[in-house]
Design an enzyme around this catalytic site. Structure first.
Site, mmCIF file in Angstrom:
data_model
loop_
_atom_site.group_PDB
_atom_site.id
_atom_site.type_symbol
_atom_site.label_atom_id
_atom_site.label_comp_id
_atom_site.label_asym_id
_atom_site.label_seq_id
_atom_site.Cartn_x
_atom_site.Cartn_y
_atom_site.Cartn_z
ATOM 1 N N HIS A 1 -23.730 7.680 -77.462
ATOM 2 C CA HIS A 1 -23.173 8.868 -76.813
ATOM 3 C C HIS A 1 -23.305 10.131 -77.659
ATOM 4 O O HIS A 1 -22.919 11.217 -77.220
ATOM 5 C CB HIS A 1 -21.681 8.656 -76.515
ATOM 6 N N SER B 1 -12.197 -2.032 -71.186
ATOM 7 C CA SER B 1 -11.974 -0.645 -71.590
ATOM 8 C C SER B 1 -10.790 0.015 -70.909
ATOM 9 O O SER B 1 -10.469 1.172 -71.220
ATOM 10 C CB SER B 1 -13.241 0.177 -71.316
#
Length: 666
Positions: free
Chosen positions: A368, A326
């Site tokens: 999320h 990431s």
């Protein structure tokens, strides 16, 4: 009746005269031959025999030059020279090897491993190639060998200058080490300096790549000797020319701290000055002690290093390739912004993303919820980037990755660099003979997985270019003429500012995954960054259905995820960029505290050093202490384990000693 020959006085005189004439002629002929030979030797061959006579009387010896120092940006030593004493064997002159080695064993207290190494080197050496017996010995042992030298034919004690690295293992992969030239090295140039006892050349790192700059030129010494080679007097000496000093952009203090702060991990760290591109630190741990390699490493130490699964012989900064994970999401965000994606557009993250018959999961299994670009970077939402990357495709993302330094080859004096992969449609077609790029490939590459690979230096350069907004390239040598640094990136300044602010949220915001990297400095400086977790094996649907750990503590070390972190500080007007890669560190958040402490050292050294001292108590001491303990354990790995002997029934076991304040509370 036989007639008797009458011998008169006249006849005798004639016979004597004839013989005398014959003998005289023969003597005259021999005399002429001798006179001619003497004339030939004294006149025609005068120069030759004068040279031979001089060579018998005068011994010419090359004096190895001292290598140039390697110093840091502030002039502090990284590699220096110090006076050393050594003992070599010249194979051509060696007689009775067993007797000589037996005597040397007593004089120098050589071990069995030392003798095995010497015998092995003698078998492999050319007659002219000196074989080291002992290096960096104290003066007492050197004097003992010198006194016994007449009874040790072929043994050559000598004093000179040896390489010394004050930083030890902390600088091993940066500067490398020196060692005797090999027969192959000599065969290339036939340079007699390469076979001079005590002379060494660079074998790894900067010592190898900057050999011509560091070597210098040899001197020469003329000595009058007897027929047995004993020195009568020194005649003349031509001093050597010391090699050139090599000044690096490295900060020696920061280099030592970064290496120590990596602790017992298999990890690397890079720090770059975002204004100049200068590499301030480049640490790869664990490492070897370059002083041991320069002095001649033992078989036991080599076995220890080569069998270590943490790869202490590999420079992970230059040779390690990892899926960036990431850490590439800020780069992908820049590509999205440049392609016209609205940063305020939201994506609902449920924890997984469907493509065809396959689900791609977010690292947060529960999802999320709705996220925009800012929060997607801070919280590292995979589903957001899956969704948005499919809108623009892989090619703009790959172009942005190259623009920020991924996959790029940098002009640095370091050997054996590996440059990774930035995949796109054209790359896959070349690599796999016309294979087409798929949506699955895009999703994997978007989160730094799949075909994408990078080394720690490239990750640090990506952070540095985002922080500075310039196409800077890394520098390592101060006293070298470089072309001008690259100009501004062809990226919108407002887009760079947006991504920098989002990276600040990773460390300092309420949703960030790198909160453990907050600097908490008195001056209020903030660090922006990005965590990354890179899988080292494919996780199948069956594995997910079974649950449990896939890359954490529940699996063997070699299957655990890599932990990565890139960052810069301060967030406003950035000065430093950093990357940390922890092999099998399980999560990028593990690298954030290391990056925090490394950058803290640049602003508040006492705070950083206090933190390191506290951590080293739990690790078992400094780098040197841990290496010594590891070597000791390796040396006794095959020793029989002690068995517990039960006490005799007739004797009572002695009571345990009372506890003291220093006792282990456990």
């Amino acid at each position: 009746m036989k007639r008797t020959r009458l011998i008169t006085e006249q006849t005798q005189a004639y016979t004597f005269t004839r013989r005398a004439f014959f003998l005289g002629g023969a003597q005259a002929a021999v005399g002429l031959v001798l006179a001619g030979r003497m004339a030939w030797l004294s006149i025609a061959q005068n120069e030759r025999y004068t040279s031979l006579s001089e060579s018998n009387r005068v011994q010419l010896t090359l004096v190895p030059p001292r290598r140039g120092w390697i110093i840091d940006r502030n002039g502090k030593p990284i590699a220096i020279n110090r006076t050393t004493f050594r003992v070599d064997i010249i194979p051509d002159q060696l007689k009775s090897p067993d007797a000589v080695l037996g005597q040397l064993r007593q004089l120098l207290t050589l071990t069995a491993d030392d003798l095995d190494r010497i015998r092995s080197d003698l078998k492999a050496a050319r007659g002219y190639q000196p074989v080291p017996v002992a290096e960096n010995i104290d003066y007492e042992h050197f004097a003992a060998v010198s006194v016994h030298q007449p009874s040790l034919p072929g043994v050559a004690p000598a004093s000179g200058y040896g390489r010394y690295y004050p930083g030890g293992a902390a600088v091993a992969h940066l500067v490398g080490y020196v060692g005797p030239a090999s027969a192959a090295d000599y065969d290339k140039t036939k340079d007699p300096l390469l076979i001079t006892p005590g002379f060494k050349i660079g074998k790894e790192g900067l010592e190898r790549t900057m050999e011509k700059w560091l070597r210098g030129k040899p001197g020469a010494k003329r000595s009058e000797v007897t027929a047995h080679g004993k020195v009568v007097r020194e005649l003349t000496t031509r001093p050597e020319v010391v090699g050139n000093a090599l000044q690096l952009t490295i900060d020696a203090g920061l280099q030592r701290y970064a290496a120590a702060r990596l602790g017992p991990e298999s990890a690397s760290a890079v720090v770059i000055d975002t204004r100049t591109g200068g590499i301030l630190a480049m640490a790869s741990m664990p490492a070897y002690d370059p002083n041991s390699f320069s002095d001649g490493i033992s078989h036991a130490e080599w076995d220890l290093l080569s069998n270590d699964d943490h790869l202490p012989l590999t420079n992970k900064v230059m040779q390690g390739l990892y899926p960036p994970g990431s850490t590439v999401k800020p780069m992908v965000a820049l590509a999205l912004l440049e392609a016209g994606v609205d940063p305020n557009q939201t994506v609902s993250c449920s924890g997984r993303y469907r493509l065809g018959n396959t689900y791609f999961h977010c690292w947060r299994r529960g999802g999320h919820g709705p996220v925009d670009m800012n929060r997607a970077i801070a919280a590292s939402c995979d589903v957001y980037f899956y969704t948005m990357a499919r809108l623009i495709g892989i090619d703009p993302i790959a172009a942005m990755a190259r623009k920020l330094g991924l996959g790029q080859e940098f002009d640095l004096p370091m050997p054996s660099q590996r440059y990774g992969t930035v995949p796109d449609t054209a790359w896959k077609a070349r690599r796999y003979k016309g294979a087409k790029w798929s949506g699955y490939d895009t999703l994997n590459s978007t989160i730094g997985q799949g075909y994408m690979l990078a080394n720690p230096l490239q990750l640090a350069m990506m952070a540095a270019r985002i922080a500075s907004g310039n196409a800077i390239v890394p520098r390592m040598i101060v006293n070298k003429r470089y072309p001008p640094q690259g100009g501004a990136l062809d990226v919108g300044s407002d887009h760079l500012a947006f991504v920098r602010e989002a990276m600040s949220g990773v460390v300092n915001g309420p949703f960030g995954t790198g909160g453990s990297g907050r600097l908490n400095l008195p001056g209020g400086e903030l660090m922006g960054g990005k965590t990354g977790t890179a899988q080292v094996r494919r996780i199948t649907m069956a594995m997910r259905a079974g649950g449990g750990e896939f890359g954490g503590y529940g699996v063997p070390w070699k299957y655990r995820d890599h932990g990565l972190f890139v960052g810069f500080a301060p967030v406003h007007d950035p000065r430093y960029a950093v990357s940390v890669v922890i092999e099998h560190g399980m999560h990028g958040a593990a690298g954030a505290p290391i990056a925090r402490d490394i950058l803290t050292w640049l602003y508040d050294r006492k705070r950083a050093e206090d933190r390191l001292a506290f951590l080293e108590q739990g690790w078992g001491g400094s780098i040197e202490a841990r290496m010594a303990r590891k070597a000791e354990a390796w040396a006794h790995r095959n020793d029989p384990k002690p068995t517990d002997t039960p006490p005799d029934k007739g004797t009572q076991a002695s009571p345990s000693p009372p506890a003291t304040e220093e006792a282990d509370p456990e």
